[in-house]
Motif scaffolding. Sequence first.
Motif, mmCIF file in Angstrom:
data_model
loop_
_atom_site.group_PDB
_atom_site.id
_atom_site.type_symbol
_atom_site.label_atom_id
_atom_site.label_comp_id
_atom_site.label_asym_id
_atom_site.label_seq_id
_atom_site.Cartn_x
_atom_site.Cartn_y
_atom_site.Cartn_z
ATOM 1 N N VAL A 44 0.825 -1.206 0.000
ATOM 2 C CA VAL A 44 0.000 0.000 0.000
ATOM 3 C C VAL A 44 0.860 1.256 0.000
ATOM 4 O O VAL A 44 0.585 2.219 -0.723
ATOM 5 N N VAL A 45 1.929 1.248 0.796
ATOM 6 C CA VAL A 45 2.729 2.460 0.999
ATOM 7 C C VAL A 45 3.873 2.593 0.002
ATOM 8 O O VAL A 45 4.051 3.638 -0.638
ATOM 9 N N VAL A 46 4.673 1.538 -0.147
ATOM 10 C CA VAL A 46 5.937 1.645 -0.881
ATOM 11 C C VAL A 46 5.719 1.928 -2.369
ATOM 12 O O VAL A 46 6.419 2.762 -2.964
ATOM 13 N N ILE A 47 4.759 1.262 -2.992
ATOM 14 C CA ILE A 47 4.541 1.477 -4.426
ATOM 15 C C ILE A 47 4.175 2.929 -4.710
ATOM 16 O O ILE A 47 4.686 3.545 -5.647
ATOM 17 N N GLY A 48 3.290 3.499 -3.884
ATOM 18 C CA GLY A 48 2.902 4.895 -4.083
ATOM 19 C C GLY A 48 4.074 5.848 -3.945
ATOM 20 O O GLY A 48 4.238 6.779 -4.745
ATOM 21 N N LEU A 49 4.907 5.637 -2.916
ATOM 22 C CA LEU A 49 6.091 6.485 -2.742
ATOM 23 C C LEU A 49 7.062 6.326 -3.899
ATOM 24 O O LEU A 49 7.645 7.311 -4.387
ATOM 25 N N ALA A 50 7.236 5.087 -4.366
ATOM 26 C CA ALA A 50 8.192 4.820 -5.445
ATOM 27 C C ALA A 50 7.745 5.434 -6.765
ATOM 28 O O ALA A 50 8.567 5.976 -7.517
ATOM 29 N N VAL A 51 6.447 5.364 -7.069
ATOM 30 C CA VAL A 51 5.986 5.919 -8.346
ATOM 31 C C VAL A 51 6.107 7.439 -8.344
ATOM 32 O O VAL A 51 6.513 8.043 -9.351
#
Length: 229
Positions: free
Chosen positions: A81-88
């Motif tokens: 939930v968190v990491v993908i959003g930050l990475a994109v």
Amino acid sequence: MAWSWVRRLVQLYAGLTLYGFSMALMIRAELGLDPWDVFHQGLAERTGWSFGVVTIVVGAAVLLLWLPMRQRPGLGTVSNVVVIGLAVDASLRWLPAPDAWAWRAAFLVSGVVLNAVAGGAYIGARLGPGPRDGLMTGMVRRTGRSVRLIRTSIEVAVLAVGFVLGGSVGLGTVLYALTIGPLVQVFLPLLTVPERATGRTVAAGGSDSGEPAERAPGSSGTPAPTPAG
């Protein structure tokens, strides 16, 4: 055993970060996105939020839908939930938007392939499915319907809503739909961490909770999980 956990954690977070980067490549190509990202982009257009923030908010909302289905999230689920959003969002800050069609096509193809590698990595870490895949498997268990029907219904619905909201549908949408399953089938067995205790490898998409995983394509006519996040 300790080394196995280190590998799984590194693989999980590397896979999630790469997944966000692959999404950014497809966004910058401007040739169409996968169904969930069409939805995310449409919401971003309407709310003014960044793509990554929308991805996090939608992921958290989908995770709440697990509660009535008694799904159990793992570390990988919450991290997804968190990491993908930050990475994109981080990737979009420095990744240029190419003008030449050849570069846009290269971004698209690279994005789809890296998306499959990333999905194989974080699913293969066996630390919990993504919230969207968990929603699908929970609905399958609740309704008794096939994985194919439930997954198709969900993705058609989010694609339609995303398109209405202004998300990008195009060549990339079709390419992703046709190739992501076969690509994940190639990379997932290579990246699945073996279960040392039993001397076997947990099936694609399985987790430590003992939940049954989906079967690989060709095993019983049911498609393997694809990285939907």
